[in-house]
Design an enzyme around this catalytic site. Structure first.
Site, PDB file in Angstrom:
ATOM      1  N   ASP A   8      44.959  45.033  43.197  1.00  0.00           N
ATOM      2  CA  ASP A   8      45.179  44.120  44.321  1.00  0.00           C
ATOM      3  C   ASP A   8      46.342  44.503  45.250  1.00  0.00           C
ATOM      4  O   ASP A   8      47.508  44.363  44.888  1.00  0.00           O
ATOM      5  CB  ASP A   8      45.447  42.709  43.798  1.00  0.00           C
ATOM      6  CG  ASP A   8      44.328  42.154  42.940  1.00  0.00           C
ATOM      7  OD1 ASP A   8      43.734  41.130  43.317  1.00  0.00           O
ATOM      8  OD2 ASP A   8      44.051  42.747  41.874  1.00  0.00           O
ATOM      9  N   GLU A  39      41.577  42.590  48.594  1.00  0.00           N
ATOM     10  CA  GLU A  39      41.281  41.222  49.019  1.00  0.00           C
ATOM     11  C   GLU A  39      42.520  40.476  49.515  1.00  0.00           C
ATOM     12  O   GLU A  39      42.403  39.439  50.150  1.00  0.00           O
ATOM     13  CB  GLU A  39      40.633  40.433  47.883  1.00  0.00           C
ATOM     14  CG  GLU A  39      41.548  40.232  46.687  1.00  0.00           C
ATOM     15  CD  GLU A  39      41.263  38.931  45.949  1.00  0.00           C
ATOM     16  OE1 GLU A  39      40.265  38.270  46.252  1.00  0.00           O
ATOM     17  OE2 GLU A  39      42.075  38.586  45.073  1.00  0.00           O
ATOM     18  N   ASN A  40      43.717  41.013  49.235  1.00  0.00           N
ATOM     19  CA  ASN A  40      44.962  40.397  49.690  1.00  0.00           C
ATOM     20  C   ASN A  40      45.707  41.251  50.707  1.00  0.00           C
ATOM     21  O   ASN A  40      46.908  41.059  50.920  1.00  0.00           O
ATOM     22  CB  ASN A  40      45.915  40.156  48.503  1.00  0.00           C
ATOM     23  CG  ASN A  40      45.384  39.156  47.501  1.00  0.00           C
ATOM     24  OD1 ASN A  40      45.154  39.503  46.343  1.00  0.00           O
ATOM     25  ND2 ASN A  40      45.194  37.925  47.909  1.00  0.00           N
ATOM     26  N   ASN A  68      38.255  36.443  44.866  1.00  0.00           N
ATOM     27  CA  ASN A  68      38.211  35.077  45.379  1.00  0.00           C
ATOM     28  C   ASN A  68      38.734  34.950  46.803  1.00  0.00           C
ATOM     29  O   ASN A  68      38.418  33.989  47.505  1.00  0.00           O
ATOM     30  CB  ASN A  68      38.997  34.141  44.454  1.00  0.00           C
ATOM     31  CG  ASN A  68      40.430  34.589  44.235  1.00  0.00           C
ATOM     32  OD1 ASN A  68      40.667  35.703  43.763  1.00  0.00           O
ATOM     33  ND2 ASN A  68      41.387  33.733  44.542  1.00  0.00           N
ATOM     34  N   HIS A  69      39.538  35.914  47.269  1.00  0.00           N
ATOM     35  CA  HIS A  69      40.074  35.845  48.634  1.00  0.00           C
ATOM     36  C   HIS A  69      39.190  36.564  49.667  1.00  0.00           C
ATOM     37  O   HIS A  69      39.571  36.655  50.835  1.00  0.00           O
ATOM     38  CB  HIS A  69      41.480  36.436  48.676  1.00  0.00           C
ATOM     39  CG  HIS A  69      42.507  35.588  47.993  1.00  0.00           C
ATOM     40  ND1 HIS A  69      42.961  34.394  48.512  1.00  0.00           N
ATOM     41  CD2 HIS A  69      43.163  35.759  46.807  1.00  0.00           C
ATOM     42  CE1 HIS A  69      43.858  33.868  47.696  1.00  0.00           C
ATOM     43  NE2 HIS A  69      43.990  34.673  46.646  1.00  0.00           N
ATOM     44  N   HIS A 152      37.148  40.768  38.368  1.00  0.00           N
ATOM     45  CA  HIS A 152      38.197  39.952  38.967  1.00  0.00           C
ATOM     46  C   HIS A 152      38.244  38.622  38.229  1.00  0.00           C
ATOM     47  O   HIS A 152      37.442  37.729  38.490  1.00  0.00           O
ATOM     48  CB  HIS A 152      37.863  39.742  40.449  1.00  0.00           C
ATOM     49  CG  HIS A 152      39.034  39.408  41.311  1.00  0.00           C
ATOM     50  ND1 HIS A 152      39.976  40.345  41.675  1.00  0.00           N
ATOM     51  CD2 HIS A 152      39.418  38.256  41.886  1.00  0.00           C
ATOM     52  CE1 HIS A 152      40.880  39.781  42.452  1.00  0.00           C
ATOM     53  NE2 HIS A 152      40.569  38.505  42.590  1.00  0.00           N
ATOM     54  N   HIS A 177      42.982  40.619  39.592  1.00  0.00           N
ATOM     55  CA  HIS A 177      43.164  39.211  39.955  1.00  0.00           C
ATOM     56  C   HIS A 177      44.487  38.598  39.520  1.00  0.00           C
ATOM     57  O   HIS A 177      45.118  37.876  40.292  1.00  0.00           O
ATOM     58  CB  HIS A 177      42.025  38.323  39.446  1.00  0.00           C
ATOM     59  CG  HIS A 177      42.182  36.865  39.780  1.00  0.00           C
ATOM     60  ND1 HIS A 177      42.281  36.415  41.083  1.00  0.00           N
ATOM     61  CD2 HIS A 177      42.261  35.764  38.991  1.00  0.00           C
ATOM     62  CE1 HIS A 177      42.416  35.091  41.071  1.00  0.00           C
ATOM     63  NE2 HIS A 177      42.420  34.681  39.821  1.00  0.00           N
ATOM     64  N   HIS A 179      47.314  40.062  38.841  1.00  0.00           N
ATOM     65  CA  HIS A 179      48.401  40.826  39.464  1.00  0.00           C
ATOM     66  C   HIS A 179      49.449  41.347  38.482  1.00  0.00           C
ATOM     67  O   HIS A 179      50.275  42.167  38.870  1.00  0.00           O
ATOM     68  CB  HIS A 179      49.107  40.004  40.555  1.00  0.00           C
ATOM     69  CG  HIS A 179      48.284  39.755  41.767  1.00  0.00           C
ATOM     70  ND1 HIS A 179      48.824  39.603  43.030  1.00  0.00           N
ATOM     71  CD2 HIS A 179      46.945  39.606  41.940  1.00  0.00           C
ATOM     72  CE1 HIS A 179      47.874  39.381  43.909  1.00  0.00           C
ATOM     73  NE2 HIS A 179      46.717  39.371  43.256  1.00  0.00           N
TER      74      HIS A 179
END
Length: 259
Positions: A8, A39-40, A68-69, A152, A177, A179
């Protein structure tokens, strides 16, 4: 085949950090394929940003995975149209994006599939009522050649069970996910590489790459860390969450961390 997977990426500074290191890492380790979870990567750390995704692709990323993001903003959703960008596969077909990609590396086909557990997806508005079990998506996926899974998920138990369930079928199951990188790197008995959590690539010292202040205030005043404004991306020294895979005939023969 050598595959580099980067966990991530949080925020713009982390994106630039990865972009600056990728050419050297590819050359140093003779990397054939680079997969990054981005995704972040947006400037605010929520979803993907066009500038950041373009920079990652230009600097040497071949596939971008999500979680999810993936649907956090209109810009992020729009980026799901790119061929190189995927999101969790275990959602209904009417959810924007795709969950699997096939790439050709040195004449070999590699499949990358993105999956997510229910806990990671429970608050995603775009997928409300449209998430189904990760294994179901795996079982029906069009898998060709070496198959890499970005799993994730929140739950250690679910990640480990899934990895053992697909041992010998997946080349690698790489957890994302949470982190926070886990120490153990495993080669399962039938040839699947597994790590519970690759770890984030982003600013160290905050809360999953974000500034703690708003989260702490929300917890203290309302009993809910998310009661106030969303936190900013933290300003701290960069940490690289990444693993290097050695693959032969569809099976993993080695996995190690890149610091």
């Amino acid at each position: 085949m050598i595959l580099l997977f980067i966990g991530d990426i949080v925020g713009d500074a982390a994106t630039k950090y990865v972009a600056g290191r990728l050419p050297g890492l590819r050359a140093q380790h003779n990397v054939d394929l680079v997969v990054v979870n981005a995704e972040n990567c947006a400037a605010n750390g929520l979803g993907m940003g066009a500038v950041q995704v373009e920079l990652l692709l230009r600097s040497g990323a071949d596939v971008i995975t999500g979680g999810n993001h993936s649907w956090d903003s209109e810009e992020s959703v729009d980026l799901l149209r790119l061929r190189q960008v995927i999101r969790p596969a275990n959602v209904d077909d009417d959810v924007p994006g795709k969950g699997i990609i096939h790439v050709t590396v040195g004449g070999e086909t590699v499949t990358v599939i993105n999956l997510a557990d229910d806990c990671a997806m429970h608050s995603v508005k775009a997928t409300a009522g449209k998430v189904f079990p990760a294994y179901q998506a795996w079982d029906t996926a069009d898998r060709r050649g070496s198959t890499i899974v970005d799993y994730h998920g929140d739950h250690v138990l679910e990640k480990q069970i899934f990895a053992h369930a697909v041992d010998g079928e997946a080349t690698a199951v790489l957890g994302t996910h949470t982190h926070e990188a886990t120490e153990r790197l495993r080669l399962l008995t039938k040839g699947t590489a597994f790590v519970t959590e690759v770890g984030m690539t982003g600013p160290d010292g905050g809360v999953q790459g974000f500034t703690p202040t708003n989260l702490v205030n929300g917890l203290r005043t309302a009993g809910n860390p998310f009661a106030g404004d969303m936190p900013d991306v933290f300003d701290g020294p960069m940490v690289l969450g990444a693993v290097l895979l050695e693959i032969s005939n569809g099976a993993a023969t080695g996995i190690k961390r890149i610091r």
